[in-house]
Design an enzyme around this catalytic site. Sequence first.
Site, PDB file in Angstrom:
ATOM      1  N   GLY A  12       0.822  -1.223   0.000  1.00 26.69           N
ATOM      2  CA  GLY A  12       0.000   0.000   0.000  1.00 26.69           C
ATOM      3  C   GLY A  12       0.847   1.261   0.000  1.00 26.69           C
ATOM      4  CB  THR A  37      -4.885  -1.589  -5.822  1.00 31.30           C
ATOM      5  OG1 THR A  37      -5.143  -0.183  -5.816  1.00 31.30           O
ATOM      6  CG2 THR A  37      -4.779  -2.079  -4.393  1.00 31.30           C
ATOM      7  CB  VAL A  63      -2.875  -7.274   0.627  1.00 27.76           C
ATOM      8  CG1 VAL A  63      -1.638  -6.436   0.440  1.00 27.76           C
ATOM      9  CG2 VAL A  63      -4.059  -6.433   1.110  1.00 27.76           C
ATOM     10  CG  ASN A  89       1.145   1.302   4.945  1.00 29.41           C
ATOM     11  OD1 ASN A  89       0.973   2.044   5.912  1.00 29.41           O
ATOM     12  ND2 ASN A  89       0.674   1.599   3.730  1.00 29.41           N
ATOM     13  CB  SER A 141      -4.781   1.759  14.342  1.00 34.82           C
ATOM     14  OG  SER A 141      -5.530   2.902  14.750  1.00 34.82           O
ATOM     15  CE1 TYR A 154      -8.079   0.888  10.089  1.00 31.20           C
ATOM     16  CE2 TYR A 154      -8.196   1.815  12.301  1.00 31.20           C
ATOM     17  CZ  TYR A 154      -7.543   1.688  11.080  1.00 31.20           C
ATOM     18  OH  TYR A 154      -6.360   2.348  10.867  1.00 31.20           O
ATOM     19  CB  ALA A 157      -8.714  -5.640  11.553  1.00 29.57           C
ATOM     20  CE  LYS A 158      -5.025  -0.951  10.994  1.00 28.18           C
ATOM     21  NZ  LYS A 158      -3.889  -1.182  10.084  1.00 28.18           N
ATOM     22  CB  ILE A 187      -1.358   9.770  10.347  1.00 25.05           C
ATOM     23  CG1 ILE A 187      -0.842   8.933  11.536  1.00 25.05           C
ATOM     24  CG2 ILE A 187      -0.212  10.271   9.475  1.00 25.05           C
ATOM     25  CD1 ILE A 187       0.054   9.655  12.525  1.00 25.05           C
TER      26      ILE A 187
HETATM   27  P1  NAD Z   1      -4.541   5.531   2.809  1.00 26.21           P
HETATM   28  O1  NAD Z   1      -5.966   5.201   2.570  1.00 26.21           O
HETATM   29  O2  NAD Z   1      -4.007   6.860   2.407  1.00 26.21           O
HETATM   30  O3  NAD Z   1      -3.609   4.408   2.138  1.00 26.21           O
HETATM   31  C1  NAD Z   1      -3.924   3.030   2.230  1.00 26.21           C
HETATM   32  C2  NAD Z   1      -3.057   2.256   1.260  1.00 26.21           C
HETATM   33  O4  NAD Z   1      -3.469   0.871   1.317  1.00 26.21           O
HETATM   34  C3  NAD Z   1      -3.232   2.716  -0.186  1.00 26.21           C
HETATM   35  O5  NAD Z   1      -1.981   2.711  -0.840  1.00 26.21           O
HETATM   36  C4  NAD Z   1      -4.141   1.641  -0.777  1.00 26.21           C
HETATM   37  O6  NAD Z   1      -3.977   1.448  -2.166  1.00 26.21           O
HETATM   38  C5  NAD Z   1      -3.685   0.413  -0.009  1.00 26.21           C
HETATM   39  N1  NAD Z   1      -4.666  -0.665  -0.054  1.00 26.21           N
HETATM   40  C6  NAD Z   1      -5.965  -0.625   0.336  1.00 26.21           C
HETATM   41  N2  NAD Z   1      -6.545  -1.822   0.059  1.00 26.21           N
HETATM   42  C7  NAD Z   1      -5.596  -2.617  -0.488  1.00 26.21           C
HETATM   43  C8  NAD Z   1      -5.578  -3.942  -0.990  1.00 26.21           C
HETATM   44  N3  NAD Z   1      -6.664  -4.729  -0.975  1.00 26.21           N
HETATM   45  N4  NAD Z   1      -4.426  -4.435  -1.498  1.00 26.21           N
HETATM   46  C9  NAD Z   1      -3.319  -3.667  -1.527  1.00 26.21           C
HETATM   47  N5  NAD Z   1      -3.262  -2.396  -1.091  1.00 26.21           N
HETATM   48  C10 NAD Z   1      -4.399  -1.881  -0.576  1.00 26.21           C
HETATM   49  O7  NAD Z   1      -4.312   5.261   4.357  1.00 26.21           O
HETATM   50  P2  NAD Z   1      -3.127   5.652   5.367  1.00 26.21           P
HETATM   51  O8  NAD Z   1      -3.695   6.600   6.330  1.00 26.21           O
HETATM   52  O9  NAD Z   1      -1.869   5.960   4.645  1.00 26.21           O
HETATM   53  O10 NAD Z   1      -3.006   4.242   6.140  1.00 26.21           O
HETATM   54  C11 NAD Z   1      -1.900   3.362   6.033  1.00 26.21           C
HETATM   55  C12 NAD Z   1      -1.942   2.393   7.201  1.00 26.21           C
HETATM   56  O11 NAD Z   1      -1.863   3.130   8.425  1.00 26.21           O
HETATM   57  C13 NAD Z   1      -3.222   1.575   7.290  1.00 26.21           C
HETATM   58  O12 NAD Z   1      -2.927   0.266   7.725  1.00 26.21           O
HETATM   59  C14 NAD Z   1      -4.023   2.310   8.344  1.00 26.21           C
HETATM   60  O13 NAD Z   1      -4.956   1.467   8.974  1.00 26.21           O
HETATM   61  C15 NAD Z   1      -2.921   2.747   9.266  1.00 26.21           C
HETATM   62  N6  NAD Z   1      -3.292   3.873  10.142  1.00 26.21           N
HETATM   63  C16 NAD Z   1      -3.626   5.103   9.640  1.00 26.21           C
HETATM   64  C17 NAD Z   1      -3.953   6.138  10.503  1.00 26.21           C
HETATM   65  C18 NAD Z   1      -4.324   7.511  10.035  1.00 26.21           C
HETATM   66  O14 NAD Z   1      -4.705   8.335  10.883  1.00 26.21           O
HETATM   67  N7  NAD Z   1      -4.209   7.842   8.763  1.00 26.21           N
HETATM   68  C19 NAD Z   1      -3.951   5.905  11.879  1.00 26.21           C
HETATM   69  C20 NAD Z   1      -3.609   4.662  12.363  1.00 26.21           C
HETATM   70  C21 NAD Z   1      -3.277   3.646  11.482  1.00 26.21           C
END
Ligand code: NAD
Length: 246
Positions: A12, A37, A63, A89, A141, A154, A157-158, A187
């Site tokens: 991702g 993707t 994934v 990620n 998370s 969510y 899962a986390k 974030i």
């Molecule tokens: P985002 O939505 O900007 O990016 C998510 C990424 O995952 C993208 O590149 C997307 O293409 C990819 N993805 C989604 N489904 C997929 C699949 N089936 N196969 C392959 N790739 C896939 O989100 P983000 O905020 O950059 O989040 C990244 C990670 O950080 C995630 O695991 C999210 O749960 C975690 N997270 C984010 C935050 C936040 O506040 N943004 C907080 C805690 C945890």
Amino acid sequence: MQLDNQVALVTGATRGIGAAIATVLAEAGATVVGTATSESGAQRISDALSSTTGGGRGAVLDVRDAEQIKQLIDNIRDNEGAPSILVNNAGITRDGLAMRMSDEDWDAVIDTNLNAVFRVTRAVLRGMIKARHGRIINIGSVVGLMGNAGQINYSTAKAGLLGMTRSLAREVAPRGITVNAIAPGFIETDMTGELDDQQREALLEQTPMQRLGQPGDIAAAVCFLASPAAGYITGETLNVNGGLLM
Ligand code: NAD
């Protein structure tokens, strides 16, 4: 934090946290394969990595697709060499109150954020065990630790991901492989971009540092856990959240 001669797989990596992680690892000298993707997303990753120290490329991966995982890991092993760093990620949200959540939304989040992490990890582990070296970093998370109304799928899962991290860490520690998680707070990415002003204010109120995190804040922590400096750290969850859980 030198990562020369390391091959990193980041799932991702088209945007947000994953894109920052791919760039920071490549700047530290690792050769990075970042997944997208779509073909256009993979091309964007290749372009972004072309000017970094370690370089790398984008590759298409859903994934949730076991066959694609196998093909990609074989392909990386034949081209760059078996990954020594794996950053799980990729993740999605499908928010809703428990009583109204559909099976589809439950399954989509558990499948993408938990089942897929296990499958990608299992596919990469073989090469790490052979090399007797590896770094696995799971992006969890804060919600996996404290729960969140409207995110039962969510947060489940986390939370599961943190259990997976600790169990696998125990299993593979004798083989020279560390397994850690990072639990980001809130974030600034597309994932949080849909929040309205009121929701944003509420998050800021909970965050002692009074700002949302940036993707680079998470990428720096990943780089540390992937580096030789973190060689004796395993089974840990590193909170990167501006003080949210103090
Ligand atoms: P985002 O939505 O900007 O990016 C998510 C990424 O995952 C993208 O590149 C997307 O293409 C990819 N993805 C989604 N489904 C997929 C699949 N089936 N196969 C392959 N790739 C896939 O989100 P983000 O905020 O950059 O989040 C990244 C990670 O950080 C995630 O695991 C999210 O749960 C975690 N997270 C984010 C935050 C936040 O506040 N943004 C907080 C805690 C945890």
